[in-house]
Scaffold this motif. Structure first.
Motif, PDB file in Angstrom:
ATOM      1  N   MET A  51       0.904  -1.188  -0.247  1.00 21.20           N
ATOM      2  CA  MET A  51       0.166   0.016  -0.007  1.00 21.20           C
ATOM      3  C   MET A  51       0.943   1.154  -0.161  1.00 21.20           C
ATOM      4  N   ASN A  52       2.060   1.402   0.986  1.00 23.99           N
ATOM      5  CA  ASN A  52       3.002   2.173   0.419  1.00 23.99           C
ATOM      6  C   ASN A  52       3.519   2.702  -0.710  1.00 23.99           C
ATOM      7  N   MET A  53       3.436   1.320  -1.317  1.00 18.78           N
ATOM      8  CA  MET A  53       4.526   2.004  -2.345  1.00 18.78           C
ATOM      9  C   MET A  53       3.198   1.964  -3.363  1.00 18.78           C
ATOM     10  N   LEU A  54       2.062   1.613  -3.642  1.00 19.82           N
ATOM     11  CA  LEU A  54       1.229   2.024  -4.644  1.00 19.82           C
ATOM     12  C   LEU A  54       0.872   3.079  -4.228  1.00 19.82           C
ATOM     13  N   SER A  55       1.103   4.231  -3.058  1.00 14.32           N
ATOM     14  CA  SER A  55       0.629   5.451  -2.860  1.00 14.32           C
ATOM     15  C   SER A  55       1.441   6.206  -2.697  1.00 14.32           C
ATOM     16  N   GLY A  56       2.581   5.731  -3.514  1.00 18.88           N
ATOM     17  CA  GLY A  56       4.189   7.077  -3.681  1.00 18.88           C
ATOM     18  C   GLY A  56       4.494   7.161  -2.305  1.00 18.88           C
ATOM     19  N   CYS A  57       4.457   6.468  -0.785  1.00 17.62           N
ATOM     20  CA  CYS A  57       4.845   6.958   0.334  1.00 17.62           C
ATOM     21  C   CYS A  57       6.383   6.160   0.193  1.00 17.62           C
ATOM     22  N   LEU A  58       6.345   5.230   0.008  1.00 15.94           N
ATOM     23  CA  LEU A  58       7.659   4.388   0.017  1.00 15.94           C
ATOM     24  C   LEU A  58       8.048   3.614  -0.980  1.00 15.94           C
ATOM     25  N   ALA A  59       9.140   4.668  -1.895  1.00 11.77           N
ATOM     26  CA  ALA A  59       9.885   3.811  -3.451  1.00 11.77           C
ATOM     27  C   ALA A  59      10.230   2.081  -3.048  1.00 11.77           C
ATOM     28  N   PRO A  60       9.830   1.598  -4.355  1.00 11.57           N
ATOM     29  CA  PRO A  60      10.232  -0.056  -4.184  1.00 11.57           C
ATOM     30  C   PRO A  60      11.279  -0.203  -5.137  1.00 11.57           C
ATOM     31  N   SER A  61      11.945  -0.854  -4.004  1.00 13.71           N
ATOM     32  CA  SER A  61      13.815  -1.328  -4.881  1.00 13.71           C
ATOM     33  C   SER A  61      13.487  -2.310  -6.393  1.00 13.71           C
ATOM     34  N   ARG A  62      12.420  -2.297  -6.830  1.00 13.68           N
ATOM     35  CA  ARG A  62      12.896  -3.040  -8.028  1.00 13.68           C
ATOM     36  C   ARG A  62      11.448  -2.970  -8.908  1.00 13.68           C
ATOM     37  N   GLY A  63      10.813  -2.435  -9.683  1.00 14.23           N
ATOM     38  CA  GLY A  63       9.827  -3.123 -10.746  1.00 14.23           C
ATOM     39  C   GLY A  63       9.238  -1.564 -11.050  1.00 14.23           C
ATOM     40  N   GLU A  64       8.351  -1.622 -11.658  1.00 13.23           N
ATOM     41  CA  GLU A  64       7.045  -0.191 -12.059  1.00 13.23           C
ATOM     42  C   GLU A  64       5.640  -0.425 -11.282  1.00 13.23           C
ATOM     43  N   VAL A  65       5.018   1.068 -11.351  1.00 13.34           N
ATOM     44  CA  VAL A  65       3.992   1.334 -11.249  1.00 13.34           C
ATOM     45  C   VAL A  65       3.674   2.455 -11.797  1.00 13.34           C
ATOM     46  N   GLU A  66       2.410   2.439 -12.866  1.00 10.74           N
ATOM     47  CA  GLU A  66       1.837   3.582 -13.782  1.00 10.74           C
ATOM     48  C   GLU A  66       0.571   3.213 -12.921  1.00 10.74           C
ATOM     49  N   ILE A  67       0.563   5.080 -12.630  1.00 10.98           N
ATOM     50  CA  ILE A  67      -0.480   5.052 -12.115  1.00 10.98           C
ATOM     51  C   ILE A  67      -1.258   6.200 -12.758  1.00 10.98           C
ATOM     52  N   CYS A  68      -2.808   5.849 -14.101  1.00  4.09           N
ATOM     53  CA  CYS A  68      -3.756   6.307 -14.613  1.00  4.09           C
ATOM     54  C   CYS A  68      -2.294   6.537 -15.816  1.00  4.09           C
ATOM     55  N   GLY A  69      -1.971   5.390 -16.142  1.00  2.00           N
ATOM     56  CA  GLY A  69      -0.358   5.635 -17.278  1.00  2.00           C
ATOM     57  C   GLY A  69       0.968   6.646 -17.217  1.00  2.00           C
ATOM     58  N   ILE A  70       0.796   7.232 -16.069  1.00  2.00           N
ATOM     59  CA  ILE A  70       1.953   7.622 -15.618  1.00  2.00           C
ATOM     60  C   ILE A  70       2.804   7.018 -14.425  1.00  2.00           C
ATOM     61  N   ASP A  71       4.086   7.004 -14.871  1.00  9.64           N
ATOM     62  CA  ASP A  71       5.572   6.145 -13.894  1.00  9.64           C
ATOM     63  C   ASP A  71       5.011   6.951 -12.790  1.00  9.64           C
ATOM     64  N   LEU A  72       4.270   6.500 -12.001  1.00  8.48           N
ATOM     65  CA  LEU A  72       5.080   6.721 -10.280  1.00  8.48           C
ATOM     66  C   LEU A  72       6.169   7.239  -9.933  1.00  8.48           C
ATOM     67  N   LEU A  73       7.211   6.589 -10.604  1.00  7.44           N
ATOM     68  CA  LEU A  73       8.875   7.286  -9.965  1.00  7.44           C
ATOM     69  C   LEU A  73       9.097   7.941 -10.201  1.00  7.44           C
ATOM     70  N   ALA A  74       9.061   8.167 -11.952  1.00  2.00           N
ATOM     71  CA  ALA A  74       9.405   9.136 -13.263  1.00  2.00           C
ATOM     72  C   ALA A  74       8.892  10.389 -12.552  1.00  2.00           C
ATOM     73  N   SER A  75       7.546  10.920 -11.846  1.00  2.00           N
ATOM     74  CA  SER A  75       6.488  11.762 -12.310  1.00  2.00           C
ATOM     75  C   SER A  75       5.748  11.210 -11.225  1.00  2.00           C
ATOM     76  N   PRO A  76       6.494  11.242  -9.941  1.00  2.00           N
ATOM     77  CA  PRO A  76       5.000  11.517  -8.766  1.00  2.00           C
ATOM     78  C   PRO A  76       4.839  12.246  -8.485  1.00  2.00           C
ATOM     79  N   ALA A  77       5.069  13.921  -8.545  1.00  4.27           N
ATOM     80  CA  ALA A  77       3.679  14.559  -8.507  1.00  4.27           C
ATOM     81  C   ALA A  77       2.552  14.382  -8.933  1.00  4.27           C
ATOM     82  N   GLN A  78       2.482  14.103 -10.695  1.00  8.16           N
ATOM     83  CA  GLN A  78       1.581  13.973 -11.566  1.00  8.16           C
ATOM     84  C   GLN A  78       0.682  13.044 -10.737  1.00  8.16           C
ATOM     85  N   ALA A  79       1.647  11.823 -10.425  1.00  9.53           N
ATOM     86  CA  ALA A  79       1.287  10.856 -10.041  1.00  9.53           C
ATOM     87  C   ALA A  79       0.187  10.249  -9.325  1.00  9.53           C
TER      88      ALA A  79
END
Length: 316
Positions: A51-79
């Motif tokens: 839950m913390n990784m999906l909400s952007g409160c915790l950075a994952p060690s690996r892998g990708e998360v996209e929220i509405c097509g936006i990369d949560l790690l590359a563009s956290p504010a927009q996601a």
């Protein structure tokens, strides 16, 4: 689920390590608008970390998360602009009124001042808080405080709403009200619900996932739950005592036959809808009397216990 424009969340091979210990490993799933996804698992399974990784409160060690097509790690504010999150213990300020707190939450979410009043009124109305906007949060019941926590999560109209244990500590009437609220949220949002309460998942979720030791071990739409799990479907038979297991095991789609007693069997199969007629025909051909033939389904509790038995003790 196939990737597509309706997917609000795309999670691929997500993992998180703490030192040398893996908390979440190779987690992949998606969520579409209108779905309520129930996240289950024993203590220490990795739900809160997820839950913390999906909400952007915790950075994952690996892998990708996209929220509405936006990369949560590359563009956290927009996601994060598309995410509403209510943790298990909502960050409420008891000295503020409900309206003051929701205005504060709306401004934190970046809403322009001209939109704040309407956004607060909408969130308050949707969460059943219309009559308590002027009251200090500290004077509200636990159930109403949970409603305020959900209202702050949806005040900016996010596509994805993440709720962590939203009914903990509530009385039965309050639980029913919060469950009804979650179901209304699903009309306009995608919802991820993390909980230990199995009836809650059965009552409000359209899909369920179970985590064990940081891995996703089970996933099924709630409508298909009875036939899900190891072995697919099950058929219970009561035949005359001369009936034998071997001919039953030879039927198409049967993976295993359990002998329960003289003439009594349980057939495990991979969802073969033609199995019941085939069993009846076999009984006629063999001259067996057929006293009972009924499908057996497993409920969510049975599936959860079979997958997680012993995990709570191990975590302790």
């Amino acid at each position: 689920m196939d990737e597509g424009q309706n997917n609000l969340v795309m999670c691929r091979e997500l993992g998180r390590d703490y030192g040398g210990q893996t908390a979440v490993s190779s987690l992949s799933f998606s969520l579409a608008r209108g779905e309520v996804l129930g996240f289950l698992g024993p203590n220490g399974a990795g739900k809160s970390t997820t839950m913390n990784m999906l909400s952007g409160c915790l950075a994952p060690s690996r892998g990708e998360v996209e929220i509405c097509g936006i990369d949560l790690l590359a563009s956290p504010a927009q996601a994060k602009a598309h995410i509403g999150y209510m943790p298990e213990h909502p960050p409420l300020y008891p000295e503020l009124t409900v309206d003051e707190y929701l205005r504060f939450a709306a401004r934190l979410r970046g809403l322009p001042r001209r939109r704040v009043k309407a956004a607060v009124e909408t969130a308050r109305e949707r969460c059943g808080l219309a009559d308590v906007g002027h009251r200090p949060i500290g004077q509200l019941s636990r159930g109403y405080q949970q409603r305020v926590g959900i209202a702050q999560a949806i005040v900016h109209e996010p596509a994805l709403v993440i709720l962590d244990e939203p009914t903990v500590g509530l009385d039965p009437n309050q639980v029913r009200e919060i469950r009804a609220l979650i179901q209304t949220l699903a009309r306009d949002h995608g919802v991820i619900l993390s909980t230990h309460i199995l009836p809650e998942v059965a009552a409000v979720c359209s899909r369920v996932q179970i985590m064990v030791r940081g891995q996703l071990v089970f996933e099924s739409p709630m409508a298909e739950l009875g036939d899900a799990g190891e072995g697919g479907g099950r058929l219970k038979l009561h035949l005359s005592e001369q009936a034998e297991a071997d001919p039953l095991a030879g039927l198409s789609g049967v993976s295993r036959v359990e002998t329960l007693g003289p003439g009594q069997f349980r057939l495990h199969h991979a969802g073969n809808k033609e199995l019941a007629p085939a069993v009846a025909q076999l009984a006629v051909d063999r001259g067996w009397s057929l006293y009972r033939l009924e499908p057996e389904t497993r409920d969510l509790e049975q599936i959860f216990v079979s997958l997680t038995s012993g995990e709570e003790a191990d975590a302790a």
